[in-house]
Design an enzyme around this catalytic site. Sequence first.
Site, PDB file in Angstrom:
ATOM      1  N   LEU A  89       0.847  -1.191   0.000  1.00  0.00           N
ATOM      2  CA  LEU A  89       0.000   0.000   0.000  1.00  0.00           C
ATOM      3  C   LEU A  89       0.879   1.236   0.000  1.00  0.00           C
ATOM      4  CD1 LEU A  89      -2.504  -1.038   2.807  1.00  0.00           C
ATOM      5  CD2 LEU A  89      -3.084  -0.732   0.401  1.00  0.00           C
ATOM      6  N   LYS A 123      -4.798  -0.784  10.120  1.00  0.00           N
ATOM      7  CA  LYS A 123      -3.638  -1.387   9.465  1.00  0.00           C
ATOM      8  C   LYS A 123      -2.914  -2.216  10.523  1.00  0.00           C
ATOM      9  CE  LYS A 123       0.100  -0.574   6.234  1.00  0.00           C
ATOM     10  NZ  LYS A 123       1.082  -1.496   6.796  1.00  0.00           N
ATOM     11  N   GLU A 181      -3.630 -10.771   7.913  1.00  0.00           N
ATOM     12  CA  GLU A 181      -2.415 -10.482   8.666  1.00  0.00           C
ATOM     13  C   GLU A 181      -2.298 -11.434   9.854  1.00  0.00           C
ATOM     14  OE1 GLU A 181      -0.845  -7.939   7.203  1.00  0.00           O
ATOM     15  OE2 GLU A 181       0.448  -6.946   8.662  1.00  0.00           O
TER      16      GLU A 181
HETATM   17  S1  IVH Z   1      -4.834  -4.443   2.013  1.00  0.00           S
HETATM   18  C1  IVH Z   1      -3.516  -4.420  -2.361  1.00  0.00           C
HETATM   19  N1  IVH Z   1      -5.576  -4.082   4.483  1.00  0.00           N
HETATM   20  O1  IVH Z   1      -0.058  -3.681   4.861  1.00  0.00           O
HETATM   21  C2  IVH Z   1      -3.380  -4.043  -0.952  1.00  0.00           C
HETATM   22  N2  IVH Z   1      -3.277  -4.487   4.048  1.00  0.00           N
HETATM   23  O2  IVH Z   1       1.511  -2.061   2.930  1.00  0.00           O
HETATM   24  C3  IVH Z   1      -3.380  -5.215  -0.079  1.00  0.00           C
HETATM   25  N3  IVH Z   1      -1.888  -4.576   6.058  1.00  0.00           N
HETATM   26  O3  IVH Z   1       1.261  -6.277   2.953  1.00  0.00           O
HETATM   27  C4  IVH Z   1      -3.276  -4.880   1.338  1.00  0.00           C
HETATM   28  N4  IVH Z   1      -3.505  -4.216   7.493  1.00  0.00           N
HETATM   29  O4  IVH Z   1       0.564  -6.815   5.315  1.00  0.00           O
HETATM   30  C5  IVH Z   1      -4.559  -4.315   3.655  1.00  0.00           C
HETATM   31  N5  IVH Z   1      -6.388  -3.764   6.629  1.00  0.00           N
HETATM   32  C6  IVH Z   1      -5.358  -4.014   5.808  1.00  0.00           C
HETATM   33  C7  IVH Z   1      -4.055  -4.204   6.268  1.00  0.00           C
HETATM   34  C8  IVH Z   1      -3.023  -4.436   5.357  1.00  0.00           C
HETATM   35  C9  IVH Z   1      -2.214  -4.441   7.353  1.00  0.00           C
HETATM   36  C10 IVH Z   1      -0.513  -4.784   5.568  1.00  0.00           C
HETATM   37  C11 IVH Z   1      -0.353  -5.968   4.676  1.00  0.00           C
HETATM   38  C12 IVH Z   1       0.257  -5.439   3.410  1.00  0.00           C
HETATM   39  C13 IVH Z   1       0.797  -4.132   3.844  1.00  0.00           C
HETATM   40  C14 IVH Z   1       0.761  -3.194   2.680  1.00  0.00           C
END
Ligand code: IVH
Length: 696
Positions: A89, A123, A181
């Site tokens: 992200l 997050k 996660e």
């Molecule tokens: S969506 C296409 N939702 O953040 C995007 N990611 O910087 C897919 N993460 O590798 C990620 N909480 O490990 C998403 N609510 C959340 C999240 C999340 C933590 C982490 C995940 C990802 C990283 C991206």
Amino acid sequence: MVAGAAEAVVATERAQQLRAAINEANFRYYVLDAPTLPDAEYDRLLRELQAIEAAHPELLTPDSPTQRVGAGPLAAFADVAHVIPMLSLNNAFSEAEVMAFDRRVREGLEREDATIEYAVEPKFDGLAVALHYQRGVFVRGATRGDGASGEDVSANLRTIRAIPMRLASEQPPEWLEVRGEVLMLRRDFERLNEVARENGEKTFVNPRNAAAGSLRQLDPRITAQRRLSFFAYGVGRVEAAAGLPAWLPETHAAVMDSLAELHLPVSSERSVVHGVDGLMRYFHALGARRDSLPFDIDGAVYKVNRLADQAALGFVARAPRFAIAHKYPAQEEITQVEGIDVQVGRTGVLTPVARLKPVFVGGVTVTNATLHNEDEVRRKDVRVGDSVIVRRAGDVIPEVASVLLDRRPMGVTIGDLVTPEFPPFSMPVVCPECGAPVVRLEGEAAARCSNGLSCPAQRKQALIHFASRRAMDIEGLGDKLVEQLLDRGLVQTPADLYRLEQAQLAGLERMADKSADNLLQAIEISRGRELARFIFALGIRQVGEQTAKDLARHFGSLAALMAADAAALQQVPDVGPVVAASMRAFFAEVHNQTVIENLRQARAWKDGEAQAAVAGKLLGKAFVLTGTLPNLSRDQAKALIEAEGGKVAGSVSRKTDYVVAGAEPGSKFTKAQELGIRILDEITFLDLISHGDNTL
Ligand code: IVH
């Protein structure tokens, strides 16, 4: 043969029943956080299932709950390709960046004047995994790796009880890849580190590292002991079952609801909001709750809610255009150690504390961080001048998580001389406050000043404790004032408080006539406190508030308590040999005897009567409180219990009769389950208070 076949049919059915019951129990415990089955019963079901599978190996399925901790160590992890890449992200650090994101979304969708609907969620600060379910059965799971392929950590993921081995659906999709996660709850992290510290082992820097280290263990038996958690936040590859319509919700929020229906854990912190205002409100509301969440988060994630819009927006480089992570201030920062102080506590325990160059971390400026004890400083090898990572998360006091050894100053060159680097820390051999020898008892991590109340630091802490709210409750007598009273020699022991005069106080800093009057009055009011408070106020090691109450009730007078030998003391609930010995030692000290005699003359406390037993519906019942109750405060709940003759203890043991649990309960809850102790919520608790035990 016929009998054998019939038996096999019975076994098949029973195995199915058991799996369903165990899966349901896991779901309630690990996903809903609302357990229904005592642990003992859970273990019985699991053992029964193991026995059936041992007798009928043909019944063993890979999704059986018995397979969570199965095989021995792997030699290496296999590679798993991500059919749909696992992206990252982009980050936003300010409202302006969030506004820019929202503007790009509106422009990208050619709806410049619209208010966009966003699905918002925490997050999670853990590590990303993909879980593959084939026709509803967990078949494989992998880490994110480089996004294109990761490591097959299936065996380890199976040990995570929050991850269902079979989806709760009669008609599961042919293929469902769940993304989410893996993380470690703060309380599990603290416990893990505490045990490591006690065993003299290396501690983990933060829950994220602990989770990563645990998930990437080649031996799943180690992972199983680590207590990991999981939250789903999206899906990857999805294929409908033959003959069924494609699984196609319209929004991300609906996807999350469907995952929840399949019994996958999704965060209850998720929501749907509109426009930048909605995003910012969510950001601040979640931020305000950040410290009290059971796990670390490092931001909020905003996702355009409509999936069709997500598809239209697509991706740039390695991140989606339809989502962004809005970050909170870091919970870890780098700073320098300017010194290492050693603080002396009320019972003489010496705690090394790092004095830090001020640093903004976890939302506050931190200037000190605990180093716990001597072994811990040695293990981390923290030295003056070092650059260190400071961590402050939740309500936990700031600590030095690790040292950046490659940044250690090599010494300073002055002409031909190079000064050496700072030496390793060692605990002083004499108390930094009073110069008395420091002792470290065998098997204890703590070093102590051996000087008791002759040590000014201990004396100061003892006075503060004596005056504190739950002890003698002398309002207005805090740290600063105690320090001044001691410095000027106006007070040496608690008994001296009762001899203070207006004229002596008038000379103190920030002490107007009025405040001097108030203090004298507060001291006056504290005369004649109940015996229980007085016993607690004495600050005897191992004697907490509850024990003080039990002692007061049992002995009725201080004289009787002081006269009691170890055997007599151990008649009191929860008083064992260690507590008894500590009391005997306290009362045997001449200094303490003199102070108590002076306090008697000052009429500081009032003896009661020895009470063999009190009447009440809960007579002799032992309670433990954990978590936050919806309506009652802890003190209120305690008062209700004690009014009915019950007792409140600080920790769960086999002697505990009930655990009253509210929201976000701690380890006491788990312990109660392990021991099969009855757990009450507020409603059942109040029922018990009004009707006694027979209604439950
Ligand atoms: S969506 C296409 N939702 O953040 C995007 N990611 O910087 C897919 N993460 O590798 C990620 N909480 O490990 C998403 N609510 C959340 C999240 C999340 C933590 C982490 C995940 C990802 C990283 C991206």
